[in-house]
Design a protein around this motif. Structure first.
Motif, PDB file in Angstrom:
ATOM      1  N   HIS A  43       0.876  -1.402  -0.009  1.00  0.00           N
ATOM      2  CA  HIS A  43       0.019   0.273  -0.071  1.00  0.00           C
ATOM      3  C   HIS A  43       1.054   1.438  -0.287  1.00  0.00           C
ATOM      4  CE1 HIS A  43      -3.072   2.709   1.197  1.00  0.00           C
ATOM      5  NE2 HIS A  43      -2.112   3.406   1.477  1.00  0.00           N
ATOM      6  N   LEU A  44       1.646   1.389   0.663  1.00  0.00           N
ATOM      7  CA  LEU A  44       3.024   2.247   0.455  1.00  0.00           C
ATOM      8  C   LEU A  44       3.392   3.033  -0.567  1.00  0.00           C
ATOM      9  CD1 LEU A  44       3.987   1.748   4.529  1.00  0.00           C
ATOM     10  CD2 LEU A  44       3.107   3.893   4.023  1.00  0.00           C
ATOM     11  N   LEU A  45       3.608   1.337  -0.964  1.00  0.00           N
ATOM     12  CA  LEU A  45       4.464   1.782  -1.699  1.00  0.00           C
ATOM     13  C   LEU A  45       3.809   1.890  -3.569  1.00  0.00           C
ATOM     14  CD1 LEU A  45       7.122  -0.903  -1.794  1.00  0.00           C
ATOM     15  CD2 LEU A  45       7.278   1.360  -1.976  1.00  0.00           C
ATOM     16  N   GLU A  46       2.360   1.776  -2.986  1.00  0.00           N
ATOM     17  CA  GLU A  46       1.768   2.129  -4.453  1.00  0.00           C
ATOM     18  C   GLU A  46       0.878   3.276  -4.706  1.00  0.00           C
ATOM     19  OE1 GLU A  46      -0.408  -1.346  -4.443  1.00  0.00           O
ATOM     20  OE2 GLU A  46       0.261  -3.062  -4.713  1.00  0.00           O
ATOM     21  N   ARG A  47       0.099   3.430  -3.420  1.00  0.00           N
ATOM     22  CA  ARG A  47      -0.187   4.419  -3.065  1.00  0.00           C
ATOM     23  C   ARG A  47      -0.013   5.526  -2.235  1.00  0.00           C
ATOM     24  NH1 ARG A  47      -3.678   0.323  -2.666  1.00  0.00           N
ATOM     25  NH2 ARG A  47      -4.575  -0.772  -4.498  1.00  0.00           N
ATOM     26  N   GLY A  48       1.005   5.497  -1.466  1.00  0.00           N
ATOM     27  CA  GLY A  48       1.249   5.439  -0.235  1.00  0.00           C
ATOM     28  C   GLY A  48       2.170   6.230   0.147  1.00  0.00           C
ATOM     29  N   ARG A  49       2.945   7.035  -0.831  1.00  0.00           N
ATOM     30  CA  ARG A  49       4.183   7.234  -0.503  1.00  0.00           C
ATOM     31  C   ARG A  49       4.532   8.083  -0.252  1.00  0.00           C
ATOM     32  NH1 ARG A  49       8.994   4.734  -3.922  1.00  0.00           N
ATOM     33  NH2 ARG A  49       7.648   2.901  -5.094  1.00  0.00           N
ATOM     34  N   SER A  50       3.609   9.816  -0.149  1.00  0.00           N
ATOM     35  CA  SER A  50       3.575  10.492   0.277  1.00  0.00           C
ATOM     36  C   SER A  50       3.223  10.743   2.235  1.00  0.00           C
ATOM     37  CB  SER A  50       2.927  11.536   0.087  1.00  0.00           C
ATOM     38  OG  SER A  50       1.398  11.292   0.679  1.00  0.00           O
ATOM     39  N   GLY A  51       2.128   9.546   2.010  1.00  0.00           N
ATOM     40  CA  GLY A  51       2.099   8.870   4.011  1.00  0.00           C
ATOM     41  C   GLY A  51       3.321   8.098   4.384  1.00  0.00           C
TER      42      GLY A  51
END
Length: 200
Positions: free
Chosen positions: A31-39
């Motif tokens: 999730h962090l790598l696909e859609r949540g890099r800023s998060g």
């Protein structure tokens, strides 16, 4: 199929969180790598700052950014009243209830000889010193109603035996809105032992 070493390391790092197994850690990482890099970047920065900047309050052992936490710095807290809890999450629960206005001491655990956790590891000597130096009039033992929590409460009470301190224990029993048919035997036994007159 193996991922890159960086992805594998991220998954393994996420597994350090309680309740996070391999699959959950993979889901979080993807999730962090696909859609949540800023998060993810914000999370990394917040973790880095917290790991280096958060310490223990010198008075109560709660988490703090400075030598004293905000509760210990608050001049409106009632002097002479000290509540002992096992963890910062227990302190937070009491604070959110909004009724208690005294001080705290956070043990950061409970006595567990089998795990090598003795009085020194949870700061009981610091607690006893604080009780004596600050002239605490009431010590509320709010450790959890587990075997370890009860043992910890009894140990503290025994160490203060003969001191001029009222030692109280949080009441245990049936929750508000609960039904007797759904309450376990241990809780029911505590409720009977802690009963009090209806007029109070």
């Amino acid at each position: 199929m193996a991922f890159s070493p960086l992805v594998d390391e991220l998954v393994e790092a996420l597994r350090c969180l309680p309740g996070v197994g391999q699959k959950t850690a993979q889901r979080m990482a993807f999730h962090l790598l696909e859609r949540g890099r800023s998060g993810g970047t914000r999370l990394a920065e917040a973790l880095s700052q917290a790991m280096t900047g958060v310490r223990r309050c010198q008075s109560c052992q709660n988490f703090a950014d400075s030598d004293l936490c905000s509760i210990c710095q608050d001049p409106n807290r009632r002097n002479g009243l000290l509540c002992v809890v096992e963890s910062p999450s227990d302190l937070l629960a009491i604070e959110q209830a909004g009724d208690y206005k005294g001080g705290y001491f956070v043990l950061m655990g409970h006595l567990s000889p089998i795990d090598g956790v003795g009085p020194e590891e949870i700061g009981i000597e610091r607690l006893l010193k604080r009780v004596r130096e600050e002239g605490v009039s009431e010590l509320i033992l709010a450790t959890n109603p587990t075997v370890e929590g009860e043992a910890t409460a009894h140990y503290i009470a025994d160490r203060l035996d003969g001191e001029n301190v009222l030692i109280t224990r949080l009441a245990h029993g049936i929750p508000v809105g609960g039904e007797l048919g759904y309450v376990d035997g241990f809780t029911l036994t505590h409720a009977f032992r802690g009963r009090k007159p209806l007029s109070e």
